[in-house]
Design a protein around this motif. Structure first.
Motif, PDB file in Angstrom:
ATOM      1  N   ALA A   1       0.834  -1.204   0.000  1.00 12.10           N
ATOM      2  CA  ALA A   1       0.000   0.000   0.000  1.00 12.10           C
ATOM      3  C   ALA A   1       0.870   1.257   0.000  1.00 12.10           C
ATOM      4  O   ALA A   1       0.535   2.265  -0.625  1.00 12.10           O
ATOM      5  N   ARG A   2       2.015   1.170   0.683  1.00 11.92           N
ATOM      6  CA  ARG A   2       2.938   2.322   0.690  1.00 11.92           C
ATOM      7  C   ARG A   2       3.509   2.566  -0.705  1.00 11.92           C
ATOM      8  O   ARG A   2       3.667   3.695  -1.136  1.00 11.92           O
ATOM      9  N   VAL A   3       3.789   1.462  -1.402  1.00  8.29           N
ATOM     10  CA  VAL A   3       4.295   1.593  -2.774  1.00  8.29           C
ATOM     11  C   VAL A   3       3.239   2.290  -3.633  1.00  8.29           C
ATOM     12  O   VAL A   3       3.536   3.215  -4.400  1.00  8.29           O
ATOM     13  N   LEU A   4       1.990   1.845  -3.493  1.00  2.00           N
ATOM     14  CA  LEU A   4       0.904   2.457  -4.274  1.00  2.00           C
ATOM     15  C   LEU A   4       0.806   3.955  -3.948  1.00  2.00           C
ATOM     16  O   LEU A   4       0.718   4.787  -4.860  1.00  2.00           O
ATOM     17  N   ASP A   5       0.836   4.302  -2.653  1.00  5.92           N
ATOM     18  CA  ASP A   5       0.803   5.721  -2.241  1.00  5.92           C
ATOM     19  C   ASP A   5       1.909   6.511  -2.925  1.00  5.92           C
ATOM     20  O   ASP A   5       1.702   7.593  -3.443  1.00  5.92           O
TER      21      ASP A   5
ATOM     22  N   ASN B   1      -6.993  10.407   9.863  1.00  2.00           N
ATOM     23  CA  ASN B   1      -7.139  10.757   8.460  1.00  2.00           C
ATOM     24  C   ASN B   1      -6.937  12.246   8.221  1.00  2.00           C
ATOM     25  O   ASN B   1      -6.275  12.657   7.278  1.00  2.00           O
ATOM     26  N   ILE B   2      -7.511  13.071   9.139  1.00  3.10           N
ATOM     27  CA  ILE B   2      -7.350  14.516   9.003  1.00  3.10           C
ATOM     28  C   ILE B   2      -5.863  14.862   9.027  1.00  3.10           C
ATOM     29  O   ILE B   2      -5.370  15.649   8.228  1.00  3.10           O
TER      30      ILE B   2
ATOM     31  N   GLY C   1       4.970  16.556   8.602  1.00  6.28           N
ATOM     32  CA  GLY C   1       4.640  15.616   7.522  1.00  6.28           C
ATOM     33  C   GLY C   1       5.421  14.317   7.669  1.00  6.28           C
ATOM     34  O   GLY C   1       4.871  13.223   7.507  1.00  6.28           O
ATOM     35  N   LEU C   2       6.710  14.433   8.004  1.00  8.42           N
ATOM     36  CA  LEU C   2       7.536  13.234   8.141  1.00  8.42           C
ATOM     37  C   LEU C   2       7.100  12.405   9.345  1.00  8.42           C
ATOM     38  O   LEU C   2       7.077  11.173   9.303  1.00  8.42           O
TER      39      LEU C   2
ATOM     40  N   VAL D   1       4.307   7.577  11.571  1.00 14.37           N
ATOM     41  CA  VAL D   1       3.267   6.947  12.378  1.00 14.37           C
ATOM     42  C   VAL D   1       2.267   6.198  11.489  1.00 14.37           C
ATOM     43  O   VAL D   1       1.764   5.142  11.862  1.00 14.37           O
ATOM     44  N   GLN D   2       2.043   6.746  10.277  1.00 12.23           N
ATOM     45  CA  GLN D   2       1.166   6.036   9.322  1.00 12.23           C
ATOM     46  C   GLN D   2       1.758   4.674   8.991  1.00 12.23           C
ATOM     47  O   GLN D   2       1.052   3.680   8.916  1.00 12.23           O
ATOM     48  N   ASP D   3       3.067   4.660   8.779  1.00 11.18           N
ATOM     49  CA  ASP D   3       3.721   3.397   8.464  1.00 11.18           C
ATOM     50  C   ASP D   3       3.575   2.416   9.625  1.00 11.18           C
ATOM     51  O   ASP D   3       3.358   1.226   9.427  1.00 11.18           O
ATOM     52  N   MET D   4       3.689   2.953  10.866  1.00 11.99           N
ATOM     53  CA  MET D   4       3.491   2.105  12.053  1.00 11.99           C
ATOM     54  C   MET D   4       2.091   1.513  12.025  1.00 11.99           C
ATOM     55  O   MET D   4       1.879   0.330  12.275  1.00 11.99           O
ATOM     56  N   ALA D   5       1.098   2.390  11.703  1.00  8.20           N
ATOM     57  CA  ALA D   5      -0.298   1.935  11.700  1.00  8.20           C
ATOM     58  C   ALA D   5      -0.493   0.862  10.635  1.00  8.20           C
ATOM     59  O   ALA D   5      -1.140  -0.160  10.876  1.00  8.20           O
ATOM     60  N   LYS D   6       0.108   1.105   9.452  1.00  5.96           N
ATOM     61  CA  LYS D   6      -0.054   0.129   8.369  1.00  5.96           C
ATOM     62  C   LYS D   6       0.625  -1.192   8.725  1.00  5.96           C
ATOM     63  O   LYS D   6       0.238  -2.243   8.246  1.00  5.96           O
TER      64      LYS D   6
END
Ligand SMILES: Cc1cc2nc3c(=O)[nH]c(=O)nc-3n(C[C@H](O)[C@H](O)[C@H](O)COP(=O)(O)OP(=O)(O)OC[C@H]3O[C@@H](n4cnc5c(N)ncnc54)[C@H](O)[C@@H]3O)c2cc1C
Length: 401
Positions: free
Chosen positions: A82-86, A255-256, A305-306, A311-316
């Motif tokens: 999913a990160r690759v797709l992003d 998400n926000i 942003g970083l 943290v998004q990566d942690m969540a994923k």
């Protein structure tokens, strides 16, 4: 995707697929399309607008909800994929295929709390952009104190009957269905709340748009008078809605913070706007004080942003983000308000336009974006309330005695 070779091959495949699916009309960044963002829903059915075509093609691959299970129409991608797709979507400057409360908020809680029948019924329609959802949480007497909500839901044997009022319901007048918090027990507070889904076309549902100072009407007062709801639309346990409500709020705040608030004062970076309106001396923005503040803002923005990305990566990867979502919600609101302020300052008296030919479209949009941003520290839970969450749940501080 076991190794780097695998990742590269997957990225290559994604790049090819995206290029093949993207309607040529959208490749021009200035292309005029009917919609700024596609929110899906019944209103779009049958449309051949290129943005809708793009949404539908992405949905067919499940890439509007890349990590959701394939059995419900999701992409079935691993977090790494999913990160690759992003990354590929960002690198190719593709438009967002689908903006959706269903994808951002409702879907994740359905995956966790809904019955198999409910998942099969609702998830594919969210992924496909067929049904647009709105969020029925706030009421005139229940915003920050959400558990004070009074909208009644009574058991009438073979159905539920709903009476009450919601407020600030974003896009209620355009949504097809609502996920709604209702009171199913009046004797207790948090333990008397249930989480229910129903069709906004049901008899007894009425919406009245509210006009904002920015001139737009992004939300409504929503009234329910004797709305009949099938019993199978209750999600989770009767009176067990508070846990689901809180979980959904975390997804909303997450998400926000990851998407920002958008429309932050113009398509151009703030420093470019400032250079244009304030002027340049020795290759630098002519106003040193404004230059320093824009630089500080950009550094904070980049660091934020970083951090969000990490943290998004942690969540994923399956790690719980939990109440950190409140930290990011506050950060995102602060940054967007700061940015719109800086843009306004750079515009000087060109920011005084509201309509008409005397001001350019971007100038008027920047003024309206500044006004719209005032709501950023309220929507999704106010900054004060989120700071309370951070104090108690992240830092472990005790209530002031
Ligand atoms: C743009 C926008 C979109 C929205 N969309 C939706 C939507 O789609 N669906 C939906 O259900 N709601 C929506 N809302 C409503 C939003 O969730 C509420 O406005 C918000 O939760 C605050 O509630 P309130 O407006 O009742 O303010 P109140 O709760 O009355 O708060 C008033 C003030 O008191 C402060 N305050 C309250 N309690 C505390 C406390 N314990 N400690 C410190 N300060 C406190 C608040 O921070 C605020 O400054 C939206 C709001 C906005 C602005």
């Amino acid at each position: 995707m076991a190794d780097f070779g695998g990742a590269d091959a997957f990225a290559e495949e994604v790049r090819k697929e995206l290029a093949a699916m993207y309607p040529p009309e959208l490749k021009d960044p200035n292309a005029k399309t009917d919609y700024e963002a596609v929110w899906g829903g019944r209103a779009f059915a049958g449309s051949s607008d290129p943005q809708i075509v793009w949404m539908k093609r992405m949905a067919q691959k499940g890439w509007t909800a890349p990590t959701w299970p394939k059995e419900y129409g999701g992409g079935g991608l691993t977090p790494a994929e999913a990160r690759v797709l992003d990354r590929e979507l960002a690198a190719g400057k593709y438009r967002q295929p689908l903006a959706s409360f269903g994808v951002w908020m409702l879907g994740p809680v359905l995956l966790e709390y809904a019955t198999e029948e409910q998942k099969k019924e609702h998830l594919p329609k969210i992924i496909g952009g067929e049904i647009r959802w709105c969020q029925g949480y706030s009421e005139p007497g229940a915003g920050s104190d959400l558990a004070g909500l009074q909208t009644r839901c009574e058991d009438k044997g073979d159905h539920y009957l709903i009476n009450g009022q919601k407020v600030w319901t974003s896009y209620a007048n355009e949504a097809d269905w609502i996920f709604c918090l209702v009171r199913t027990d009046t004797k207790v507070k948090h333990e008397g709340i249930s989480f229910i889904l129903f069709d906004m076309a049901s008899p007894g549902v009425e919406t009245r748009p509210i006009k904002l100072i920015s001139g737009s009407s992004p939300f409504c007062e929503t009234f329910f008078t004797d709305v009949k709801v099938p019993k199978e639309n209750l999600v989770g346990k009767l009176n067990g809605g508070w846990e689901i409500a809180k979980r959904l709020l975390m997804y909303e705040r997450q998400n926000i913070s990851s998407s920002g608030f958008g429309g932050g004062g113009g398509a151009l970076p703030v420093e470019e706007i400032a250079k244009h309106y304030v002027g340049v001396e020795n290759d630098k923005l002519a106003n040193g004080d404004l230059r320093a503040r824009i630089a500080a803002h950009k550094m904070y923005d980049r660091a934020f942003g970083l951090t969000v990305k990490r943290v998004q990566d942690m969540a994923k990867a399956g790690e719980a983000v939990g109440h950190l979502a409140s930290v990011f919600k506050v950060g995102a609101a602060t940054l967007n308000q700061e940015k719109t302020e800086l843009v306004l300052e750079a515009l000087g008296n060109r920011a005084l336009g509201w309509s008409g030919d005397g001001f350019s479209k971007p100038e008027i949009a920047a003024t309206r974006a500044w006004l719209r941003a005032k709501g950023n520290s309220i929507e999704g839970g106010t900054t004060e309330v989120n700071l309370n969450v951070v104090a108690k749940r992240v830092l472990g501080l005790r209530d002031h005695q």
